[in-house]
Design a protein around this motif. Structure first.
Motif, PDB file in Angstrom:
ATOM      1  N   SER A 125      19.587 -10.554  52.927  1.00 14.42           N
ATOM      2  CA  SER A 125      18.922  -9.795  53.983  1.00 14.42           C
ATOM      3  C   SER A 125      19.305 -10.404  55.326  1.00 14.42           C
ATOM      4  N   GLY A 139      16.937  -5.088  54.843  1.00 14.54           N
ATOM      5  CA  GLY A 139      15.872  -5.777  54.154  1.00 14.54           C
ATOM      6  C   GLY A 139      14.943  -6.478  55.136  1.00 14.54           C
ATOM      7  N   THR A 140      14.266  -7.499  54.636  1.00 18.37           N
ATOM      8  CA  THR A 140      13.348  -8.280  55.453  1.00 18.37           C
ATOM      9  C   THR A 140      13.710  -9.753  55.357  1.00 18.37           C
ATOM     10  N   ASN A 149      12.756  -9.468  51.540  1.00 17.92           N
ATOM     11  CA  ASN A 149      13.038  -8.226  50.820  1.00 17.92           C
ATOM     12  C   ASN A 149      14.541  -7.966  50.901  1.00 17.92           C
ATOM     13  N   ASP A 151      18.372  -6.359  50.675  1.00 16.27           N
ATOM     14  CA  ASP A 151      19.026  -5.058  50.837  1.00 16.27           C
ATOM     15  C   ASP A 151      20.486  -5.340  51.159  1.00 16.27           C
TER      16      ASP A 151
END
Length: 230
Positions: A125, A139-140, A149, A151
């Protein structure tokens, strides 16, 4: 025997098709590879698109913003990009977080022009700033597994050249993948060239998926045909 020859020809055709399709992506960059040195990359006006490979500043264990860099003298190191931070001399673990920084030097006559940055998937991320402005994220980003998180989508990020010296800051956090950090090639250049490169990458992935499906289907039909004729 004839079926075996046909099988070889079919696989050869698919291989040639993939190579010819992928060729534009490499041809676009053929004479434009160069490296950043000690956190700086110099771009010339005549260059259509250049990679951001080379030495970046890296700050392990800190999620810093452009404001942080402007307010204090932070201590980091020069690392190779693209590369997983697990392979750096400091031998960092895959789980963790850090901040990358690069200065891109543009000619004065490029000020006011629009460029684009190709941002590939990052493990796992990120948040990205160009010249102090947050331009993208996936994401995070966080400091623990619960706050991150992942992505991994790639993006094309247009931006205006407002100064001859443009700062790129990327926060990265990873608690999900074996590789960590900026592990794929990034590019900066003319928007048309960067968007074309991104499209070629997507097309290449689609072709590989379709090719694998066709080869699998071919082997299945070949197996059923042989079984029926036993």
């Amino acid at each position: 025997m004839e079926l075996f020859i046909l099988k070889k020809k079919a696989c050869l055709f698919l291989f040639v098709f993939i190579v010819l399709t992928l060729f534009p992506s490499y041809h676009l960059l053929a004479d434009e590879e160069q490296r950043s040195i000690q956190g700086e990359l110099k771009v010339e006006s005549e260059q259509n698109m250049v990679s951001l490979d080379g030495e970046w500043e890296f700050y392990w264990g800190g999620l810093f913003t452009p404001h942080d860099f402007s307010q204090s003298q932070l201590t980091g190191e020069y690392v190779e990009v693209p590369m997983s931070w697990t392979k750096y001399d400091s031998n960092y673990p895959s789980e963790g977080y850090g901040t990358y920084r690069l200065t891109i030097l543009f000619p004065e006559n490029e000020i006011g022009n629009v460029k684009a940055l190709y941002m590939p998937s990052v493990s796992s991320s990120y948040r990205l700033w160009i010249d102090g402005i947050e331009k993208a994220s996936n994401g995070t980003v966080g400091t623990t597994k619960d706050t991150v998180n992942p992505d991994t989508n790639s993006k094309v990020i247009p931006f205006e050249v407002t100064n001859s010296s443009m700062e790129v800051v990327i926060q990265v956090a990873n608690f999900n993948q074996r590789k960590a950090g900026l592990v794929n090639k990034m590019y900066v250049g003319e928007p048309d060239a960067v968007f074309q490169y991104a499209q070629n990458k997507l097309l290449a992935r689609a072709i590989i998926v379709v090719t694998l499906f066709i080869i699998g289907l071919y082997h299945l039909v070949f197996y059923l045909f042989r079984r029926k004729n036993k």
